[in-house]
Design an enzyme around this catalytic site. Structure first.
Site, PDB file in Angstrom:
ATOM      1  N   HIS A  36      19.776   3.844   2.423  1.00  0.00           N
ATOM      2  CA  HIS A  36      19.754   5.202   1.857  1.00  0.00           C
ATOM      3  C   HIS A  36      21.092   5.565   1.233  1.00  0.00           C
ATOM      4  O   HIS A  36      21.504   6.709   1.257  1.00  0.00           O
ATOM      5  CB  HIS A  36      19.334   6.235   2.912  1.00  0.00           C
ATOM      6  CG  HIS A  36      17.854   6.216   3.156  1.00  0.00           C
ATOM      7  ND1 HIS A  36      16.962   6.814   2.296  1.00  0.00           N
ATOM      8  CD2 HIS A  36      17.109   5.635   4.132  1.00  0.00           C
ATOM      9  CE1 HIS A  36      15.726   6.623   2.745  1.00  0.00           C
ATOM     10  NE2 HIS A  36      15.783   5.903   3.848  1.00  0.00           N
ATOM     11  N   ASP A 174      15.826  -1.937  -4.762  1.00  0.00           N
ATOM     12  CA  ASP A 174      14.685  -2.848  -4.620  1.00  0.00           C
ATOM     13  C   ASP A 174      14.424  -3.629  -5.908  1.00  0.00           C
ATOM     14  O   ASP A 174      14.301  -4.856  -5.895  1.00  0.00           O
ATOM     15  CB  ASP A 174      13.425  -2.064  -4.227  1.00  0.00           C
ATOM     16  CG  ASP A 174      13.615  -1.295  -2.939  1.00  0.00           C
ATOM     17  OD1 ASP A 174      14.595  -1.588  -2.222  1.00  0.00           O
ATOM     18  OD2 ASP A 174      12.793  -0.410  -2.642  1.00  0.00           O
TER      19      ASP A 174
END
Ligand code: GLA
Length: 386
Positions: A36, A174
């Protein structure tokens, strides 16, 4: 499923013609540490794994995407002119979004027949959507652009699809690792500059075990976007006290600035981000020193922070990581990816893996009623044509 079988399923679905059929693989990913913080200008440390999404593809001259998945029932065709996001398209919106942003960047798109097959456990948080986005980026790149779209750009196109077409405000991690990963290496990525470095991922006599909670995670349903907004709020407040462009420019010495944030939740989120970013550098150093114990401890500290400060773990991840960390022979376990269900990772002594599974699985089942799944995968390569 082997490639021959996939090819015959392709022919069965779309028929034969003279156009060349090509096969592609796009990996899935785990993040070792740095959670995060990819939307806070931090450094992250993910790697690609050997499970992922296969695409068998062939050009068509109809300017449509004719699509079939062996995992999801939705199939049919979607038009490339105009490109419109429709709810009824379901997963087919992902390739459509990719086409849209390839075109917007001045590259070419055109009709394709594509059969998709993924062996990523569903909703596991191992980035099946990013894997699909980068897969289609690579397919358009190969068939219509002679490979001239760079892999960094493929990642950005995937992220733009996720953010603007699908509606999840995800960071770049990602798509970046899926487009740029390298066998046996993790990637240290600076998410502010997109500079990156390959770091050999050598765990000595240990292995990474992926811990699937089998608790489905839906990013859109999750609090992902809410966390992002909280970070933005923290940044706005802190910019009155420090000259910063992102939260990860702060260090431990700046923690006292957080007292200026009245909202306790927002304060906790910022503390996680600052400390997590510092842990990434320490983790990379530990790995390079061959100090896997310290790496394991940093994973545990990251997980504690994601549970207590960032509050994105939830009971399933908490159970599986706790029992993993209790096992003698596990050097450290934590959640990986967005959280709220999905997967964790654990560093486990290679000769204790069976014992580890036998220890964690029944305890996890007792806590949650769900079966844990353990996946051992090597560190794999970026998206590629097979
Ligand atoms: C998801 C997002 C990533 C990243 C992680 C949390 O996987 O897609 O961009 O923010 O969560 O680290």
């Amino acid at each position: 499923m082997d490639l021959q079988e996939l090819k015959s399923k392709f022919i069965k679905a779309f028929g034969e013609n003279d156009n060349e059929i090509k096969t592609f693989f796009s990996p899935s990913r785990i993040n070792i540490i740095g959670e995060h913080i990819d939307y806070n200008g931090g450094q992250v440390f993910p790697c690609a794994i050997e499970i992922g999404t296969y695409g068998i593809a062939r050009k068509n001259s109809d300017n449509i995407l004719r699509l079939k998945s062996l995992n999801l029932s939705k199939e049919g065709h979607v038009s490339l002119s105009p490109i419109e996001n429709k709810e009824e398209n379901e997963w087919m919106n992902f390739p459509l979004g990719v086409a849209k942003f390839i075109k917007e960047r001045g590259f070419d798109i055109g009709g394709l027949d594509v059969l998709v097959y993924g062996n990523i456990p569903n909703g596991s948080g191992l980035s099946s959507s990013a894997s699909l986005e980068v897969l289609f980026g690579e397919i358009f790149n190969t068939f219509y652009n002679k490979g001239k779209i760079s892999n960094v750009e493929l990642a950005l196109i995937g992220q733009e699809t996720e953010n603007k077409f699908i509606g999840v405000n995800s960071g770049i991690m990602d798509q970046f690792i899926i487009a740029n990963g390298k066998k046996d290496n993790a990637v240290l990525l600076d998410t502010e500059t997109l500079d990156f470095e390959y770091i050999p991922f050598k765990l000595k006599d240990n292995k990474i075990v992926i811990l699937n909670t089998n608790k489905r995670r839906e990013l859109k349903d999750s609090k992902y976007n809410e966390r992002r907004a909280e970070c933005e709020e923290a940044l706005e407040i802190l910019q009155d006290y420090a000259e910063i462009d992102n939260l990860c420019q702060l260090t431990e010495e700046n923690l006292e600035l957080l007292e200026n944030i009245e909202n306790e939740d927002v304060r906790k989120r910022a503390e996680h981000v600052i400390m997590e970013n510092l842990r990434v550098a320490e983790a990379v150093q530990a790995l390079q020193n061959g100090d896997i114990e310290t790496l394991g401890e940093l994973l545990v500290a990251s997980n504690d922070s994601l549970r207590e400060l960032y509050e994105v773990t939830g009971p399933h991840l908490d159970s599986i990581t706790k029992h993993s960390n209790d096992f003698d022979g596990c050097l450290g376990a934590r959640m990986t990816g967005a959280g709220f269900g999905g997967c964790g990772i654990a560093i486990v002594k290679s000769d204790k893996i069976e014992e580890f599974k036998a220890y964690v699985a029944p305890r996890y089942k007792e806590d949650t009623g769900l079966e844990a799944e353990f996946i051992i995968s090597n560190v794999g390569d970026k998206v590629h044509e097979i």
